[in-house]
Design a protein around this motif. Structure first.
Motif, short mmCIF file in Angstrom:
data_model
loop_
_atom_site.label_atom_id
_atom_site.label_comp_id
_atom_site.label_asym_id
_atom_site.label_seq_id
_atom_site.Cartn_x
_atom_site.Cartn_y
_atom_site.Cartn_z
N MET A 138 0.85 -1.19 0.00
CA MET A 138 0.00 0.00 0.00
C MET A 138 0.89 1.25 0.00
O MET A 138 1.81 1.35 0.79
CB MET A 138 -0.89 -0.03 1.23
N PRO A 139 0.61 2.19 -0.89
CA PRO A 139 1.46 3.39 -0.98
C PRO A 139 1.35 4.28 0.25
O PRO A 139 0.34 4.31 0.93
CB PRO A 139 0.92 4.12 -2.20
N TYR A 140 2.43 4.99 0.50
CA TYR A 140 2.45 6.01 1.55
C TYR A 140 2.18 7.34 0.88
O TYR A 140 2.99 7.78 0.06
CB TYR A 140 3.80 6.04 2.26
N PRO A 141 1.08 8.02 1.22
CA PRO A 141 0.76 9.30 0.57
C PRO A 141 1.88 10.33 0.70
O PRO A 141 2.12 11.12 -0.21
CB PRO A 141 -0.50 9.78 1.28
N GLU A 142 2.60 10.32 1.83
CA GLU A 142 3.67 11.30 2.02
C GLU A 142 4.82 11.11 1.05
O GLU A 142 5.51 12.06 0.69
CB GLU A 142 4.16 11.34 3.47
N LEU A 143 5.03 9.87 0.57
CA LEU A 143 6.09 9.65 -0.41
C LEU A 143 5.67 10.18 -1.78
O LEU A 143 6.48 10.78 -2.49
CB LEU A 143 6.45 8.16 -0.50
N ALA A 144 4.41 9.97 -2.14
CA ALA A 144 3.91 10.51 -3.41
C ALA A 144 3.94 12.04 -3.36
O ALA A 144 4.34 12.68 -4.34
CB ALA A 144 2.50 10.00 -3.67
N THR A 145 3.56 12.61 -2.24
CA THR A 145 3.59 14.08 -2.09
C THR A 145 5.02 14.59 -2.23
O THR A 145 5.26 15.59 -2.92
CB THR A 145 3.00 14.49 -0.72
N LEU A 146 5.96 13.92 -1.58
CA LEU A 146 7.37 14.31 -1.65
C LEU A 146 7.85 14.27 -3.10
O LEU A 146 8.50 15.21 -3.58
CB LEU A 146 8.21 13.39 -0.78
N ALA A 147 7.52 13.20 -3.81
CA ALA A 147 7.94 13.06 -5.21
C ALA A 147 7.33 14.16 -6.07
O ALA A 147 8.01 14.76 -6.92
CB ALA A 147 7.56 11.69 -5.74
N LYS A 148 6.06 14.46 -5.85
CA LYS A 148 5.38 15.48 -6.65
C LYS A 148 5.92 16.88 -6.35
O LYS A 148 6.00 17.72 -7.23
CB LYS A 148 3.88 15.41 -6.42
N GLN A 149 6.30 17.13 -5.10
CA GLN A 149 6.87 18.43 -4.74
C GLN A 149 8.17 18.69 -5.47
O GLN A 149 8.50 19.82 -5.79
CB GLN A 149 7.12 18.52 -3.23
N ARG A 150 8.91 17.63 -5.73
CA ARG A 150 10.21 17.76 -6.41
C ARG A 150 10.05 17.98 -7.91
O ARG A 150 10.98 18.39 -8.58
CB ARG A 150 11.07 16.51 -6.16
N ARG A 151 8.89 17.65 -8.45
CA ARG A 151 8.56 17.84 -9.87
C ARG A 151 9.52 17.14 -10.83
O ARG A 151 9.72 17.58 -11.94
CB ARG A 151 8.46 19.32 -10.20
N ALA A 152 10.15 16.11 -10.37
CA ALA A 152 11.05 15.31 -11.20
C ALA A 152 11.27 13.99 -10.49
O ALA A 152 10.93 13.85 -9.32
CB ALA A 152 12.38 16.02 -11.40
N LEU A 153 11.81 13.03 -11.19
CA LEU A 153 12.13 11.78 -10.53
C LEU A 153 13.18 12.06 -9.46
O LEU A 153 14.14 12.79 -9.70
CB LEU A 153 12.66 10.75 -11.52
N VAL A 154 12.98 11.51 -8.30
CA VAL A 154 13.87 11.74 -7.16
C VAL A 154 14.81 10.55 -7.03
O VAL A 154 14.37 9.41 -6.93
CB VAL A 154 13.06 11.92 -5.86
N THR A 155 16.09 10.83 -7.02
CA THR A 155 17.08 9.77 -6.82
C THR A 155 17.25 9.54 -5.33
O THR A 155 17.51 10.47 -4.58
CB THR A 155 18.43 10.15 -7.46
N LEU A 156 17.06 8.30 -4.93
CA LEU A 156 17.29 7.90 -3.54
C LEU A 156 18.64 7.21 -3.46
O LEU A 156 18.97 6.38 -4.31
CB LEU A 156 16.19 6.94 -3.06
N VAL A 157 19.41 7.56 -2.45
CA VAL A 157 20.75 7.00 -2.29
C VAL A 157 20.90 6.46 -0.88
O VAL A 157 20.48 7.11 0.09
CB VAL A 157 21.84 8.07 -2.56
N TRP A 158 21.48 5.29 -0.79
CA TRP A 158 21.82 4.71 0.50
C TRP A 158 23.29 4.33 0.43
O TRP A 158 23.67 3.44 -0.31
CB TRP A 158 20.95 3.50 0.80
N PHE A 159 24.12 5.04 1.18
CA PHE A 159 25.54 4.72 1.21
C PHE A 159 25.82 3.86 2.43
O PHE A 159 25.66 4.31 3.56
CB PHE A 159 26.40 6.00 1.23
#
Length: 92
Positions: free
Chosen positions: A1-22
């Motif tokens: 089930m999607p998390y609405p806050e993640l969709a909102t975060l992605a839409k606020q950025r107005r582009a694909l968001v690169t996630l990085v885990w080092f």
């Protein structure tokens, strides 16, 4: 089930968001994309709505990883927990 806050975060950025885990101890830099629907996608086509499942998949480990704290918005950016205000999120 999607998390609405993640969709909102992605839409606020107005582009694909690169996630990085080092993963410092292992010298690994893991990368995924936060899509506009809030899913976390990998180059191999794997797709997750749960950040911890995505982190566990990326790490290739059977032990669950706290994806809310592992994934960052780009190199050195805030964690997903910080960016979404989910500071109380605790995973095993």
């Amino acid at each position: 089930m999607p998390y609405p806050e993640l969709a909102t975060l992605a839409k606020q950025r107005r582009a694909l968001v690169t996630l990085v885990w080092f993963r410092e101890r292992r010298g690994q830099r893991l990368v995924a994309t936060l899509a506009p629907d809030g899913s976390i996608e990998f180059a191999d086509g794997a797709r997750f709505f749960e950040p911890s499942e995505a982190a566990t998949y990326a790490a290739g480990t059977p032990v669950e990883v706290d994806g809310w704290r592992a994934w960052r918005l780009g190199d050195g950016g805030p964690t997903l927990a910080e960016a979404t205000g989910r500071h109380d999120e605790v995973r095993g």
